[in-house]
Design an enzyme around this catalytic site. Structure first.
Site, short mmCIF file in Angstrom:
data_model
loop_
_atom_site.label_atom_id
_atom_site.label_comp_id
_atom_site.label_asym_id
_atom_site.label_seq_id
_atom_site.Cartn_x
_atom_site.Cartn_y
_atom_site.Cartn_z
CD GLU A 147 -4.67 -8.53 6.54
OE1 GLU A 147 -4.02 -7.70 7.68
OE2 GLU A 147 -5.14 -7.98 5.64
CE LYS A 156 -6.43 -4.77 7.69
NZ LYS A 156 -6.38 -5.45 6.26
CD GLU A 188 -13.09 6.21 2.65
OE1 GLU A 188 -13.67 7.21 2.90
OE2 GLU A 188 -13.65 5.01 2.72
CB ILE A 226 -15.32 0.76 -1.05
CG1 ILE A 226 -15.27 -0.55 -1.84
CG2 ILE A 226 -16.77 1.11 -1.06
CD1 ILE A 226 -15.79 -1.67 -1.34
N GLY A 258 -11.08 -0.92 1.32
CA GLY A 258 -9.91 -0.72 0.45
C GLY A 258 -10.39 0.73 -0.19
N GLY A 274 -5.41 -4.55 -2.36
CA GLY A 274 -4.72 -4.10 -3.50
C GLY A 274 -4.23 -3.16 -3.63
CE LYS A 307 -10.54 -5.14 6.15
NZ LYS A 307 -10.26 -6.15 5.09
CB VAL A 314 -0.93 -0.15 1.09
CG1 VAL A 314 -1.76 1.29 1.37
CG2 VAL A 314 -1.97 -1.23 1.29
CG ASP A 357 -9.05 -8.17 7.68
OD1 ASP A 357 -8.37 -7.04 7.75
OD2 ASP A 357 -9.99 -8.08 6.46
N1 HSE Z 1 -6.48 -9.22 3.90
C1 HSE Z 1 -7.42 -8.16 3.70
C2 HSE Z 1 -8.48 -8.70 2.60
C3 HSE Z 1 -6.90 -6.77 2.84
O1 HSE Z 1 -8.29 -9.98 2.07
O2 HSE Z 1 -9.60 -8.12 2.33
C4 HSE Z 1 -7.70 -5.73 2.95
O3 HSE Z 1 -7.81 -5.24 4.20
#
Ligand code: HSE
Length: 435
Positions: free
Chosen positions: A192, A107, A131, A138, A136, A304, A207, A16, A203
């Protein structure tokens, strides 16, 4: 064109961070036109010097020393893209203490320590933008925080992990097993560092904690969010769910429409005609219901290099506008001028959840088995909507698959404990909740 300049210090040059560096460099002119001032990548720190070479950073931008950014009074905005709790948290707190605006995609850090970071930023009069932390590319945070700010958000349903959605999509389309598609998903570069964070739902829970804090103005404790992943799902369950008319998705569910606040993460049956059922592959989506706006769907790539860099640079621009405008009109991190006091947000325990359930019992092929299961369910006031029983051996028994009417989680767990203890049941029962 622009005489004024806003200086950005970037911490982390991975997937990123590298994307953000390239975007700032490649689109320099367009960004200056958008901002009406130069947006300058002043310094970029990473322990791996080779990354700076690969990114072709201009001379003098790369540093191995993060304090060259945090201690530099000329840097206006610090962008933290190293992920994880520490040292990211210390870096952000130091940036805030130095009066710098902060942008992060972290996050996990926000889910664990968001309240503390936002309070520190508020005290210092600086902003924290995030954001890219959920969904990602969006524009999901800003939509909830600003565009939908006039609404009470009743419910959100999210597909927020691209790795899991990719795996489930492959399992559905090809009948492949979880283990077979896991490696392929990881090879896409979205996973991850610890893949358990993806496949065990952690994850997604991070979020959901952020979305819940945005929607309610109060931070839940991560450990209060019931979280189940997708590793126990089998192709057989996905196939049976399909026979009942559903797809299986890993969902983040938020609801405050029925008294109390519910936030949970687990695989769920999604009716095939629901918009989320067609969110496939590595795509993410958030379905929102607000009291004035009604239903909204936000959809796009949730991970991505390019989509995530797009979100980060959108945040940098917002911060830069605030700086150029003398800090006027900046939206607070959770969109509320006053954060709610009184500790973490209380969430309803999973035992109080009410929904429909999918069960796959594995039973000996004997007369009376179905009646024995149905008796226990009836004793727990769980009524059956549909049953599939086919003579398919699944290693030590035949599957009996049921879809229930709405039932309470506590009753379901009590019933399954008894059913799984019956002599005719040869394996623990599989349970999937309906969205
Ligand atoms: N590991 C996360 C996914 C990356 O697969 O969505 C984006 O937060």
């Amino acid at each position: 064109m622009a005489e004024r300049s806003v200086k950005v210090g970037l911490i982390g040059l991975g997937v990123v961070g590298g994307g953000v560096a390239r975007l700032l460099l490649e689109e320099k002119e367009r960004l200056a036109e958008v901002l009406g001032a130069e947006l300058q990548l002043a310094r970029a720190a990473d322990l791996d010097e080779k990354l700076a070479g690969e990114l072709a950073l201009p001379a003098g931008v790369y540093t191995a020393e993060v304090n060259a950014i945090l201690d530099d009074p000329a840097i206006d905005i610090v962008v933290e893209l190293i992920g994880g709790l520490e040292p990211a948290k210390s870096f952000i707190l130091k940036a805030i203490a130095g009066g710098k605006q902060v942008v992060t995609a972290n996050k996990a850090l926000l889910a664990h320590h968001g309240a503390e970071l936002f309070a520190a930023a508020r005290q210092k009069g600086v902003g924290v933008a995030f954001e890219a932390s959920v969904g990602g590319g969006i524009p999901l945070i800003r939509s909830l925080r600003e565009s939908l700010a006039a609404n009470r958000i009743n419910a959100c349903l999210g597909i927020l992990n691209g790795t899991c959605n990719f795996i489930l999509t492959k399992m559905t389309a090809e009948g492949a097993s979880f283990q077979d598609v896991l490696k392929e998903a990881q090879a896409r570069g979205f996973a991850e560092a610890d893949p358990a964070f993806d496949v065990e739902g952690i994850d997604t829970a991070h979020k959901l904690a952020i979305v819940t804090a945005l929607v309610t103005g109060a931070q839940p404790r991560l450990e209060d969010i019931p979280t189940e992943g997708i590793s126990r799902l089998t192709p057989l369950d996905i196939q049976f769910a399909g026979e009942f008319g559903y797809k299986v998705k890993l969902l983040a569910l938020f609801n405050q429409d029925g008294g109390g606040v519910e936030a949970r993460v687990h695989p769920a049956l999604v009716p095939r005609d629901h918009v989320l059922a067609s969110v496939d592959g590595a795509f993410n989506a958030l379905h929102i219901n607000g009291d004035w706006v009604g239903d909204v769907l936000l959809y796009g790539l949730g991970a991505g290099r390019r989509p995530t860099a797009s979100a980060v640079v959108g945040d940098i621009l917002e911060m830069a506008r605030g700086i150029l405008g003398g800090g006027r009109g900046q939206t607070p991190p959770l969109g509320r001028a006053g954060l709610k006091n009184g500790g973490p947000l209380a969430l309803k325990p999973l035992s109080e959840a009410v929904c429909q359930y999918y069960f796959r019992f594995t039973a000996l092929d004997k007369p009376g088995v179905l009646a024995a299961i149905a008796k226990v369910l009836a004793e727990h006031r769980i009524s059956i909507e549909a049953v599939i029983q086919k003579g398919r051996e699944t290693g030590g028994g035949v599957p009996i698959v049921m879809l229930t009417h709405e039932a309470r989680e506590a009753s379901v767990q009590a019933a399954l404990e008894i059913i799984d203890g019956l002599e005719v049941i040869s394996q623990p029962t599989m349970l999937i909740r309906k969205a």
